[in-house]
Structure formats: structure tokens, C-alpha cells
Design a protein around this motif. Structure first.
Motif, PDB file in Angstrom:
ATOM      1  N   VAL A  26       0.057  -4.749   2.488  1.00 41.18           N
ATOM      2  CA  VAL A  26      -0.339  -4.274   1.156  1.00 41.18           C
ATOM      3  C   VAL A  26      -1.331  -3.142   1.345  1.00 41.18           C
ATOM      4  O   VAL A  26      -2.187  -3.199   2.223  1.00 41.18           O
ATOM      5  N   ARG A  27      -1.212  -2.130   0.496  1.00 44.51           N
ATOM      6  CA  ARG A  27      -2.166  -1.009   0.598  1.00 44.51           C
ATOM      7  C   ARG A  27      -2.470  -0.467  -0.787  1.00 44.51           C
ATOM      8  O   ARG A  27      -1.714  -0.655  -1.736  1.00 44.51           O
ATOM      9  N   VAL A  28      -3.602   0.214  -0.874  1.00 41.59           N
ATOM     10  CA  VAL A  28      -3.996   0.875  -2.117  1.00 41.59           C
ATOM     11  C   VAL A  28      -3.557   2.328  -2.008  1.00 41.59           C
ATOM     12  O   VAL A  28      -3.810   2.992  -1.000  1.00 41.59           O
ATOM     13  N   VAL A  29      -2.867   2.800  -3.050  1.00 42.06           N
ATOM     14  CA  VAL A  29      -2.311   4.156  -3.043  1.00 42.06           C
ATOM     15  C   VAL A  29      -2.765   4.899  -4.297  1.00 42.06           C
ATOM     16  O   VAL A  29      -3.029   4.277  -5.329  1.00 42.06           O
ATOM     17  N   PRO A  30      -2.855   6.231  -4.224  1.00 40.10           N
ATOM     18  CA  PRO A  30      -3.127   6.990  -5.447  1.00 40.10           C
ATOM     19  C   PRO A  30      -1.923   6.913  -6.376  1.00 40.10           C
ATOM     20  O   PRO A  30      -0.777   6.973  -5.920  1.00 40.10           O
ATOM     21  N   HIS A  31      -2.202   6.757  -7.672  1.00 40.76           N
ATOM     22  CA  HIS A  31      -1.110   6.656  -8.634  1.00 40.76           C
ATOM     23  C   HIS A  31      -1.593   7.100 -10.007  1.00 40.76           C
ATOM     24  O   HIS A  31      -2.534   6.526 -10.554  1.00 40.76           O
ATOM     25  N   CYS A  32      -0.940   8.117 -10.555  1.00 41.01           N
ATOM     26  CA  CYS A  32      -1.217   8.607 -11.919  1.00 41.01           C
ATOM     27  C   CYS A  32      -2.708   8.860 -12.157  1.00 41.01           C
ATOM     28  O   CYS A  32      -3.267   8.447 -13.179  1.00 41.01           O
ATOM     29  N   GLY A  33      -3.336   9.518 -11.248  1.00 43.82           N
ATOM     30  CA  GLY A  33      -4.745   9.867 -11.405  1.00 43.82           C
ATOM     31  C   GLY A  33      -5.707   8.727 -11.118  1.00 43.82           C
ATOM     32  O   GLY A  33      -6.910   8.872 -11.271  1.00 43.82           O
ATOM     33  N   GLY A  34      -5.205   7.601 -10.690  1.00 41.05           N
ATOM     34  CA  GLY A  34      -6.042   6.451 -10.348  1.00 41.05           C
ATOM     35  C   GLY A  34      -5.536   5.834  -9.059  1.00 41.05           C
ATOM     36  O   GLY A  34      -4.990   6.519  -8.201  1.00 41.05           O
ATOM     37  N   GLU A  35      -5.742   4.540  -8.928  1.00 37.45           N
ATOM     38  CA  GLU A  35      -5.259   3.825  -7.763  1.00 37.45           C
ATOM     39  C   GLU A  35      -4.396   2.652  -8.191  1.00 37.45           C
ATOM     40  O   GLU A  35      -4.560   2.109  -9.283  1.00 37.45           O
ATOM     41  N   ALA A  36      -3.465   2.282  -7.327  1.00 36.66           N
ATOM     42  CA  ALA A  36      -2.617   1.115  -7.552  1.00 36.66           C
ATOM     43  C   ALA A  36      -2.451   0.405  -6.218  1.00 36.66           C
ATOM     44  O   ALA A  36      -2.609   0.996  -5.150  1.00 36.66           O
ATOM     45  N   VAL A  37      -2.129  -0.871  -6.289  1.00 37.17           N
ATOM     46  CA  VAL A  37      -1.861  -1.653  -5.098  1.00 37.17           C
ATOM     47  C   VAL A  37      -0.349  -1.639  -4.891  1.00 37.17           C
ATOM     48  O   VAL A  37       0.400  -1.905  -5.820  1.00 37.17           O
ATOM     49  N   ARG A  38       0.080  -1.317  -3.668  1.00 38.11           N
ATOM     50  CA  ARG A  38       1.516  -1.206  -3.381  1.00 38.11           C
ATOM     51  C   ARG A  38       1.923  -2.196  -2.298  1.00 38.11           C
ATOM     52  O   ARG A  38       1.241  -2.345  -1.291  1.00 38.11           O
ATOM     53  N   VAL A  39       3.077  -2.844  -2.534  1.00 35.22           N
ATOM     54  CA  VAL A  39       3.680  -3.753  -1.562  1.00 35.22           C
ATOM     55  C   VAL A  39       5.125  -3.309  -1.373  1.00 35.22           C
ATOM     56  O   VAL A  39       5.866  -3.192  -2.347  1.00 35.22           O
ATOM     57  N   ASP A  40       5.528  -3.038  -0.134  1.00 39.23           N
ATOM     58  CA  ASP A  40       6.898  -2.633   0.160  1.00 39.23           C
ATOM     59  C   ASP A  40       7.727  -3.853   0.538  1.00 39.23           C
ATOM     60  O   ASP A  40       7.267  -4.726   1.272  1.00 39.23           O
TER      61      ASP A  40
END
Length: 125
Positions: A26-40
Motif C-alpha cells: 500500500v502506498r500514498v499517491v498524489p491524486h486530484c491535488g491531494g493524496e490518496a491511498v493506493r493498493v494494486d
């Protein structure tokens, strides 16, 4: 910065929860001007979890809402296969979890023709 760390430290619990539930990196990624947590996941699917503002009549222990969406790597990033919002991240993830693990279908199924008795060779004695 470690895998649980974010710039403001605000996603450490979310990262830990998703890593525990999914058994995936799991990692934190930039998303739409903020941050989101991403799981592949397999099959080119990934989940984004984004923190929202407080909900009306929110649970006093919940700190806002979470929106969890399932996306396809080959698809448009704004197009979600499934989306759920809840005061608790684990509940929002639970609502979309089944979509993550479903094998994508082929857009145009292959046809093999009909198998008829005439097409099957006779057994030899």
C-alpha cells in the motif's frame, strides 16, 4: 520516509488497515491535488481511498468520510468500476472489495462454433 509515512502523517492508520486487510503493498499517491491511498491488485485493478470532509450526523469517533473506488489500469483514471463512501474506511472498502477480485470479462467473447455429433470422431474398437 517509510512505507507508513506521509508528508503530514495523516494516512498511517489507513495504510496499516489496508495492508492488513488486503495483504498487498500500500502506498500514498498524489491524486486530484491531494493524496490518496493506493493498493494494486491482480487483473490490472487498483483501489484508491480518499479522505473527505465530515458527514452530517457523523459518528463522533469517525473523522470525516472515506471514498473508496476501484479502477482499471488500462481505463480512464476518472472512470471507477465501483465506488463507495462511508464514515469508516474499512466499511467503504468492504462495499467494493468483491469488484477488486473479479476477473475482467473479454469485450468480445471468442466463438468456437457448435460441437455436433458429426464433428466428434467415432471411437474405434
Amino acid at each position: 520516509m517509510g512505507w507508513l509515512d506521509t508528508a503530514d502523517g495523516g494516512f498511517a492508520d489507513a495504510v496499516a488497515m489496508l495492508a492488513t486487510v488486503t495483504h498487498r503493498p500500500v502506498r500514498v499517491v498524489p491524486h486530484c491535488g491531494g493524496e490518496a491511498v493506493r493498493v494494486d491488485f491482480e487483473f490490472g485493478r487498483y483501489v484508491l481511498a480518499r479522505k473527505g470532509g465530515p458527514a452530517a450526523g457523523a459518528d463522533p469517533d469517525a473523522d470525516g468520510t472515506w471514498t473508496v473506488s476501484v479502477h482499471d489500469v488500462d481505463g480512464h483514471p476518472d472512470l471507477a468500476l465501483a465506488r463507495a463512501t462511508d464514515e469508516w474506511l474499512v466499511d467503504a472498502f468492504d462495499l467494493v472489495a468483491d469488484v477488486v477480485r473479479v476477473r475482467p470479462t473479454v469485450a468480445e467473447p471468442c466463438t468456437t462454433g457448435e460441437l455436433t455429433a458429426a464433428a466428434v470422431p467415432a471411437a474405434t474398437a
